[in-house]
Motif scaffolding. Structure first.
Motif, mmCIF file in Angstrom:
data_model
loop_
_atom_site.group_PDB
_atom_site.id
_atom_site.type_symbol
_atom_site.label_atom_id
_atom_site.label_comp_id
_atom_site.label_asym_id
_atom_site.label_seq_id
_atom_site.Cartn_x
_atom_site.Cartn_y
_atom_site.Cartn_z
ATOM 1 N N ALA A 129 17.510 8.665 -22.819
ATOM 2 C CA ALA A 129 16.172 8.529 -22.821
ATOM 3 C C ALA A 129 15.508 7.190 -22.557
ATOM 4 C CB ALA A 129 15.745 8.985 -24.413
ATOM 5 N N ALA A 130 16.348 6.295 -22.334
ATOM 6 C CA ALA A 130 15.666 4.653 -21.914
ATOM 7 C C ALA A 130 15.311 4.977 -20.723
ATOM 8 C CB ALA A 130 17.078 3.597 -22.225
ATOM 9 N N GLY A 131 15.642 5.937 -19.824
ATOM 10 C CA GLY A 131 15.187 5.810 -18.524
ATOM 11 C C GLY A 131 13.554 6.066 -18.494
ATOM 12 N N PRO A 132 13.228 7.230 -18.889
ATOM 13 C CA PRO A 132 11.760 7.588 -18.976
ATOM 14 C C PRO A 132 11.030 6.751 -19.681
ATOM 15 C CG PRO A 132 13.290 9.660 -19.336
ATOM 16 C CD PRO A 132 14.150 8.406 -19.332
ATOM 17 N N VAL A 133 11.528 6.055 -20.840
ATOM 18 C CA VAL A 133 10.883 5.264 -21.649
ATOM 19 C C VAL A 133 10.521 4.115 -20.922
ATOM 20 C CG1 VAL A 133 11.226 3.793 -23.997
ATOM 21 C CG2 VAL A 133 11.678 6.316 -23.948
ATOM 22 N N THR A 134 11.497 3.527 -20.209
ATOM 23 C CA THR A 134 11.277 2.467 -19.209
ATOM 24 C C THR A 134 10.100 2.635 -18.256
ATOM 25 O OG1 THR A 134 13.438 1.565 -19.904
ATOM 26 C CG2 THR A 134 12.346 0.577 -17.945
ATOM 27 N N ALA A 135 10.239 3.788 -17.447
ATOM 28 C CA ALA A 135 9.914 4.202 -16.301
ATOM 29 C C ALA A 135 8.334 4.482 -16.461
ATOM 30 C CB ALA A 135 10.708 5.560 -15.448
ATOM 31 N N LEU A 136 8.070 5.406 -17.514
ATOM 32 C CA LEU A 136 6.608 5.768 -17.631
ATOM 33 C C LEU A 136 5.748 4.618 -17.781
ATOM 34 C CD1 LEU A 136 7.070 9.033 -19.870
ATOM 35 C CD2 LEU A 136 6.083 8.707 -17.471
ATOM 36 N N LEU A 192 5.025 2.970 -14.506
ATOM 37 C CA LEU A 192 4.211 3.916 -13.480
ATOM 38 C C LEU A 192 2.509 3.849 -14.142
ATOM 39 C CD1 LEU A 192 4.035 6.239 -11.523
ATOM 40 C CD2 LEU A 192 4.351 7.932 -13.555
ATOM 41 N N TRP A 193 2.397 3.784 -15.238
ATOM 42 C CA TRP A 193 1.038 3.551 -15.887
ATOM 43 C C TRP A 193 0.648 2.249 -15.623
ATOM 44 C CZ3 TRP A 193 3.073 5.497 -21.232
ATOM 45 C CH2 TRP A 193 3.202 6.777 -21.224
ATOM 46 N N PHE A 194 1.352 1.309 -15.569
ATOM 47 C CA PHE A 194 0.972 0.063 -15.000
ATOM 48 C C PHE A 194 0.572 -0.096 -13.672
ATOM 49 C CE2 PHE A 194 2.040 -4.069 -13.029
ATOM 50 C CZ PHE A 194 1.298 -4.994 -13.388
ATOM 51 N N VAL A 195 1.466 0.624 -12.573
ATOM 52 C CA VAL A 195 1.003 0.509 -11.394
ATOM 53 C C VAL A 195 -0.334 1.353 -11.240
ATOM 54 C CG1 VAL A 195 1.741 1.444 -9.055
ATOM 55 C CG2 VAL A 195 3.504 0.309 -10.409
ATOM 56 N N CYS A 196 -0.398 2.382 -11.749
ATOM 57 C CA CYS A 196 -1.699 3.127 -11.749
ATOM 58 C C CYS A 196 -2.789 2.418 -12.086
ATOM 59 C CB CYS A 196 -1.531 4.675 -12.279
ATOM 60 S SG CYS A 196 -0.621 5.643 -11.635
ATOM 61 N N LYS A 253 0.774 -1.106 -0.095
ATOM 62 C CA LYS A 253 0.114 0.003 0.049
ATOM 63 C C LYS A 253 0.878 1.460 0.027
ATOM 64 C CE LYS A 253 -3.733 -2.361 0.149
ATOM 65 N NZ LYS A 253 -4.252 -2.708 -1.061
ATOM 66 N N VAL A 254 1.579 1.656 -1.243
ATOM 67 C CA VAL A 254 2.002 2.946 -1.394
ATOM 68 C C VAL A 254 1.862 3.385 -2.579
ATOM 69 C CG1 VAL A 254 4.059 1.671 -2.423
ATOM 70 C CG2 VAL A 254 4.534 3.805 -1.232
ATOM 71 N N ASP A 255 1.495 4.742 -3.020
ATOM 72 C CA ASP A 255 1.067 5.338 -3.928
ATOM 73 C C ASP A 255 2.213 4.990 -5.145
ATOM 74 O OD1 ASP A 255 2.984 7.189 -4.014
ATOM 75 O OD2 ASP A 255 1.504 8.858 -3.620
ATOM 76 N N ALA A 256 1.679 5.481 -6.440
ATOM 77 C CA ALA A 256 2.745 4.969 -7.564
ATOM 78 C C ALA A 256 3.942 5.604 -7.587
ATOM 79 C CB ALA A 256 1.832 5.126 -8.626
ATOM 80 N N MET A 257 3.974 7.044 -7.382
ATOM 81 C CA MET A 257 5.227 7.821 -7.381
ATOM 82 C C MET A 257 6.059 7.354 -6.570
ATOM 83 S SD MET A 257 5.207 9.648 -10.195
ATOM 84 C CE MET A 257 6.251 10.649 -10.045
ATOM 85 N N ALA A 258 5.736 6.953 -5.156
ATOM 86 C CA ALA A 258 6.505 6.719 -4.177
ATOM 87 C C ALA A 258 6.869 5.278 -4.387
ATOM 88 C CB ALA A 258 5.918 6.774 -2.696
ATOM 89 N N GLY A 259 6.418 4.561 -4.936
ATOM 90 C CA GLY A 259 6.781 3.097 -5.194
ATOM 91 C C GLY A 259 7.793 3.031 -6.234
ATOM 92 N N LEU A 260 7.663 4.074 -7.120
ATOM 93 C CA LEU A 260 8.596 3.910 -8.303
ATOM 94 C C LEU A 260 9.964 4.782 -7.692
ATOM 95 C CD1 LEU A 260 9.021 3.884 -11.453
ATOM 96 C CD2 LEU A 260 8.382 5.918 -11.660
ATOM 97 N N GLY A 261 9.736 5.682 -6.814
ATOM 98 C CA GLY A 261 10.831 6.324 -6.317
ATOM 99 C C GLY A 261 11.771 5.124 -5.546
ATOM 100 N N VAL A 262 11.090 4.460 -4.718
ATOM 101 C CA VAL A 262 11.710 3.432 -4.073
ATOM 102 C C VAL A 262 12.319 2.388 -4.813
ATOM 103 C CG1 VAL A 262 11.430 1.254 -2.423
ATOM 104 C CG2 VAL A 262 10.180 3.507 -1.933
ATOM 105 N N GLU A 263 11.827 1.860 -5.883
ATOM 106 C CA GLU A 263 12.243 0.970 -6.889
ATOM 107 C C GLU A 263 13.502 1.698 -7.601
ATOM 108 O OE1 GLU A 263 9.142 -0.235 -9.625
ATOM 109 O OE2 GLU A 263 7.830 -0.556 -8.153
ATOM 110 N N THR A 264 13.473 2.892 -7.870
ATOM 111 C CA THR A 264 14.483 3.546 -8.607
ATOM 112 C C THR A 264 15.613 3.706 -7.560
ATOM 113 O OG1 THR A 264 12.916 4.569 -9.921
ATOM 114 C CG2 THR A 264 15.342 5.671 -9.654
ATOM 115 N N MET A 265 15.306 3.768 -6.450
ATOM 116 C CA MET A 265 16.510 3.867 -5.385
ATOM 117 C C MET A 265 17.339 2.585 -5.038
ATOM 118 S SD MET A 265 15.505 6.761 -2.338
ATOM 119 C CE MET A 265 14.901 5.356 -1.294
ATOM 120 N N LEU A 266 16.295 1.439 -5.152
ATOM 121 C CA LEU A 266 16.909 0.225 -5.115
ATOM 122 C C LEU A 266 17.864 -0.340 -5.994
ATOM 123 C CD1 LEU A 266 13.949 -1.554 -2.998
ATOM 124 C CD2 LEU A 266 16.235 -0.827 -2.229
#
Length: 146
Positions: free
Chosen positions: A64-71, A74-78, A19-32
């Motif tokens: 550019a591969a970063g945002p192309v992968t991350a977006l 993020l959309w999947f999680v939402c 139970k964490v919102d999409a942006m926070a979860g993506l942030g944690v995943e990115t940090m890990l």
């Protein structure tokens, strides 16, 4: 099912249940994952197989591969948060089916009868599963109306 599919299924389960919102979860995943990715890039450079920083055009594509992968993640999680888990599971058959169709129809990959039978069996099972889910959903709605 290949390891990539199982890994993504495990990822989907964790993202659905934590139970964490999409942006926070993506942030944690990115940090890990950032230290692992940086370590891999450093290792590639020490082996002479790295490409970052050698050619500006290629470096821009790698950035550019970063945002192309991350977006899409993020959309999947939402989207996954708004759907039942069984629906998310069913939708995850679309990507492998698209890859299959691309391989067979565009790239001319061999499609022997055994693969055709397995493909048809999987989709028949999915149709039965979907029909049962719809039947259960409708019977639940009719009980709620009475």
């Amino acid at each position: 099912m290949c390891i990539r599919d199982r890994t993504f299924a495990a990822y989907a389960l964790v993202r659905k249940t934590v139970k964490v919102d999409a942006m926070a979860g993506l942030g944690v995943e990115t940090m890990l994952l950032t230290p692992i990715a940086l370590g891999y890039l450093f290792w590639l450079e020490t082996k002479g197989a790295g490409h970052f920083g050698h050619d500006s055009r290629l470096s821009l594509l790698l950035i550019a591969a970063g945002p192309v992968t991350a977006l899409p993640l993020l959309w999947f999680v939402c989207g996954a948060r708004r759907l039942r888990f069984s629906t998310v599971g069913l939708l995850q058959y679309i990507a492998p089916t698209g890859h299959f169709l691309l391989g067979v129809l565009v790239y001319g990959e061999p499609f022997p009868p055994a693969r055709a039978a397995a493909f048809v069996a999987v989709w028949i099972a999915l149709a039965i599963f979907t029909a049962d889910g719809l039947r259960s959903y409708r019977s639940g709605q009719s009980r709620a109306e009475t």
